[in-house]
Design a protein around this motif. Structure first.
Motif, PDB file in Angstrom:
ATOM      1  N   CYS A 148      -5.429  -6.662  -9.232  1.00  8.96           N
ATOM      2  CA  CYS A 148      -6.529  -6.452  -8.279  1.00  8.96           C
ATOM      3  C   CYS A 148      -7.380  -7.722  -8.233  1.00  8.96           C
ATOM      4  O   CYS A 148      -8.511  -7.769  -8.731  1.00  8.96           O
ATOM      5  CB  CYS A 148      -7.371  -5.250  -8.690  1.00  8.96           C
ATOM      6  SG  CYS A 148      -6.525  -3.670  -8.500  1.00  8.96           S
ATOM      7  N   GLU A 181       0.831  -1.210   0.000  1.00 13.89           N
ATOM      8  CA  GLU A 181       0.000   0.000   0.000  1.00 13.89           C
ATOM      9  C   GLU A 181       0.864   1.257   0.000  1.00 13.89           C
ATOM     10  O   GLU A 181       0.581   2.232  -0.710  1.00 13.89           O
ATOM     11  CB  GLU A 181      -0.902  -0.014   1.231  1.00 13.89           C
ATOM     12  CG  GLU A 181      -1.821   1.183   1.350  1.00 13.89           C
ATOM     13  CD  GLU A 181      -2.682   1.107   2.592  1.00 13.89           C
ATOM     14  OE1 GLU A 181      -2.929   2.170   3.197  1.00 13.89           O
ATOM     15  OE2 GLU A 181      -3.085  -0.015   2.975  1.00 13.89           O
ATOM     16  N   ASP A 217      -8.317  -9.630  -5.504  1.00  7.75           N
ATOM     17  CA  ASP A 217      -9.233  -9.889  -4.398  1.00  7.75           C
ATOM     18  C   ASP A 217      -9.472  -8.596  -3.625  1.00  7.75           C
ATOM     19  O   ASP A 217      -8.869  -7.558  -3.901  1.00  7.75           O
ATOM     20  CB  ASP A 217      -8.704 -10.992  -3.475  1.00  7.75           C
ATOM     21  CG  ASP A 217      -7.315 -10.703  -2.919  1.00  7.75           C
ATOM     22  OD1 ASP A 217      -6.973  -9.514  -2.721  1.00  7.75           O
ATOM     23  OD2 ASP A 217      -6.563 -11.666  -2.679  1.00  7.75           O
ATOM     24  N   GLU A 218     -10.349  -8.667  -2.636  1.00 14.57           N
ATOM     25  CA  GLU A 218     -10.744  -7.472  -1.896  1.00 14.57           C
ATOM     26  C   GLU A 218      -9.586  -6.883  -1.099  1.00 14.57           C
ATOM     27  O   GLU A 218      -9.495  -5.669  -0.927  1.00 14.57           O
ATOM     28  CB  GLU A 218     -11.916  -7.807  -0.960  1.00 14.57           C
ATOM     29  CG  GLU A 218     -12.374  -6.655  -0.074  1.00 14.57           C
ATOM     30  CD  GLU A 218     -12.720  -5.387  -0.851  1.00 14.57           C
ATOM     31  OE1 GLU A 218     -12.579  -4.280  -0.257  1.00 14.57           O
ATOM     32  OE2 GLU A 218     -13.122  -5.489  -2.016  1.00 14.57           O
ATOM     33  N   GLU A 219      -8.691  -7.734  -0.624  1.00 15.93           N
ATOM     34  CA  GLU A 219      -7.558  -7.218   0.147  1.00 15.93           C
ATOM     35  C   GLU A 219      -6.683  -6.287  -0.703  1.00 15.93           C
ATOM     36  O   GLU A 219      -6.291  -5.205  -0.265  1.00 15.93           O
ATOM     37  CB  GLU A 219      -6.720  -8.380   0.682  1.00 15.93           C
ATOM     38  CG  GLU A 219      -5.541  -7.929   1.529  1.00 15.93           C
ATOM     39  CD  GLU A 219      -4.722  -9.097   2.062  1.00 15.93           C
ATOM     40  OE1 GLU A 219      -3.652  -8.839   2.655  1.00 15.93           O
ATOM     41  OE2 GLU A 219      -5.137 -10.252   1.879  1.00 15.93           O
ATOM     42  N   ARG A 253      -8.605  -3.085  -1.499  1.00 18.31           N
ATOM     43  CA  ARG A 253      -8.659  -2.196  -0.336  1.00 18.31           C
ATOM     44  C   ARG A 253      -7.360  -1.427  -0.193  1.00 18.31           C
ATOM     45  O   ARG A 253      -7.368  -0.218   0.108  1.00 18.31           O
ATOM     46  CB  ARG A 253      -8.953  -3.021   0.920  1.00 18.31           C
ATOM     47  CG  ARG A 253      -9.205  -2.171   2.170  1.00 18.31           C
ATOM     48  CD  ARG A 253      -9.851  -2.986   3.272  1.00 18.31           C
ATOM     49  NE  ARG A 253      -9.169  -4.254   3.500  1.00 18.31           N
ATOM     50  CZ  ARG A 253      -9.727  -5.451   3.294  1.00 18.31           C
ATOM     51  NH1 ARG A 253     -10.965  -5.540   2.827  1.00 18.31           N
ATOM     52  NH2 ARG A 253      -9.047  -6.563   3.546  1.00 18.31           N
ATOM     53  N   SER A 254      -6.235  -2.074  -0.424  1.00 22.42           N
ATOM     54  CA  SER A 254      -4.941  -1.388  -0.357  1.00 22.42           C
ATOM     55  C   SER A 254      -4.849  -0.289  -1.405  1.00 22.42           C
ATOM     56  O   SER A 254      -4.339   0.808  -1.138  1.00 22.42           O
ATOM     57  CB  SER A 254      -3.805  -2.388  -0.556  1.00 22.42           C
ATOM     58  OG  SER A 254      -3.723  -3.295   0.519  1.00 22.42           O
TER      59      SER A 254
END
Length: 282
Positions: free
Chosen positions: A70, A38, A72-74, A77-78
């Motif tokens: 991109c 991130e 997955d959600e992790e 989110r980053s």
């Protein structure tokens, strides 16, 4: 204002919209969100994007980011947090490049969206979200029809003398490569998929040669058999493509589709024009 990003490993295309009119077009170096932290993504945005946005950054209300990696959600989110650290927009969304392709090609319609560029991918899209997805598996195990796999087949056929000698000699002269140099680029140096894809212009230039046409056609047929044909109703649903390989080789791609009783509705070189339409609501 709205900011839309189409992010690939080679480059990122950013478009700034003001009342659905393009006011700024920006290109920055590419990145894969899965490979960066991130903090690294935030620094990248600060270094490469913010100086080009200038004072307009404070007027951005909505950001829609579609990116390689991109998965997955992790990761998404980053990316969202990294963007918000630089641009505190009210709405920030991060999605896969595959959803970007589907929205670009199909809008709110049902169909099968495919990517054919350096890599390959596909999905069944119900008009709102991806509902089925055949894993592309990368250029070693899959990515049928992609630039990397086309290049892999071409180089393999040249080095193993599977093409007419005149074509083999023409390839080696044009790219000024020797067998040892090719093996080093593939097995020792970083990003061999980009190197493999870089030789595909030779295929396009010589597509009228029967051996070259056959190589490309067979690889596109493999893409349809191992990917598109895995989705229910693939013969009746619109099949759409985005990417440089699909765009430049469209006639051969349509020949492969016809062999599998599928029909290609749309082929676009990049997803940005369609993403502008999607996020402008027309």
């Amino acid at each position: 204002m709205k900011l839309i990003a189409d992010s690939g490993s080679t480059k990122v295309e950013w478009v700034l919209l003001d009342q659905d009119k393009v006011v700024k077009h920006i290109f920055t170096s590419g990145f894969n969100a899965l490979m960066l932290t991130e903090e690294e993504i935030s620094q990248y945005i600060d270094d490469e994007l913010m100086t080009q946005l200038g004072e307009t950054a404070s007027d951005i209300d909505e950001i829609y980011f579609y990116g390689a990696g991109c998965v997955d959600e992790e990761v998404c989110r980053s990316v969202r947090r990294a963007i918000r650290h630089n641009i505190p927009a009210e709405i920030i969304e991060a999605h896969s490049d595959l959803l970007g392709a589907a929205r670009s090609l199909l809008g709110d319609k049902e169909g099968i969206a495919c990517i054919l560029g350096t890599g390959a991918n596909s999905c069944y899209y119900n008009g709102k979200e991806i509902k089925d997805h055949v894993s592309p598996l990368g250029y070693i195990l899959g990515d049928e029809g992609s630039g990397a796999v086309l290049g892999r087949h071409l180089i393999g056929d040249v080095l193993k003398h599977q093409l007419p000698r005149e074509l083999c000699d023409r390839f080696m002269d044009e790219y000024n490569l020797e067998g040892a140099a090719i093996l080093r680029r593939v097995y020792k140096e970083p990003m061999p998929n980009r190197f493999l894809a870089s030789v595909t212009p030779f295929l396009l230039k010589n597509i009228e040669e029967p051996a070259i046409h056959r190589l490309v056609l067979n690889e596109f047929k493999s893409f349809f058999v191992r990917n598109v044909a895995q989705y229910d109703r693939y013969r009746t649903l619109p099949v759409c493509f985005v990417g440089s390989i699909a765009f430049h080789y469209r006639p051969v791609l349509e020949e492969a589709a016809a062999a599998l009783d599928a029909s290609i509705e749309t082929v676009s070189k990049t997803p940005m024009e369609g993403l502008i339409r999607f996020h402008s609501g027309y």
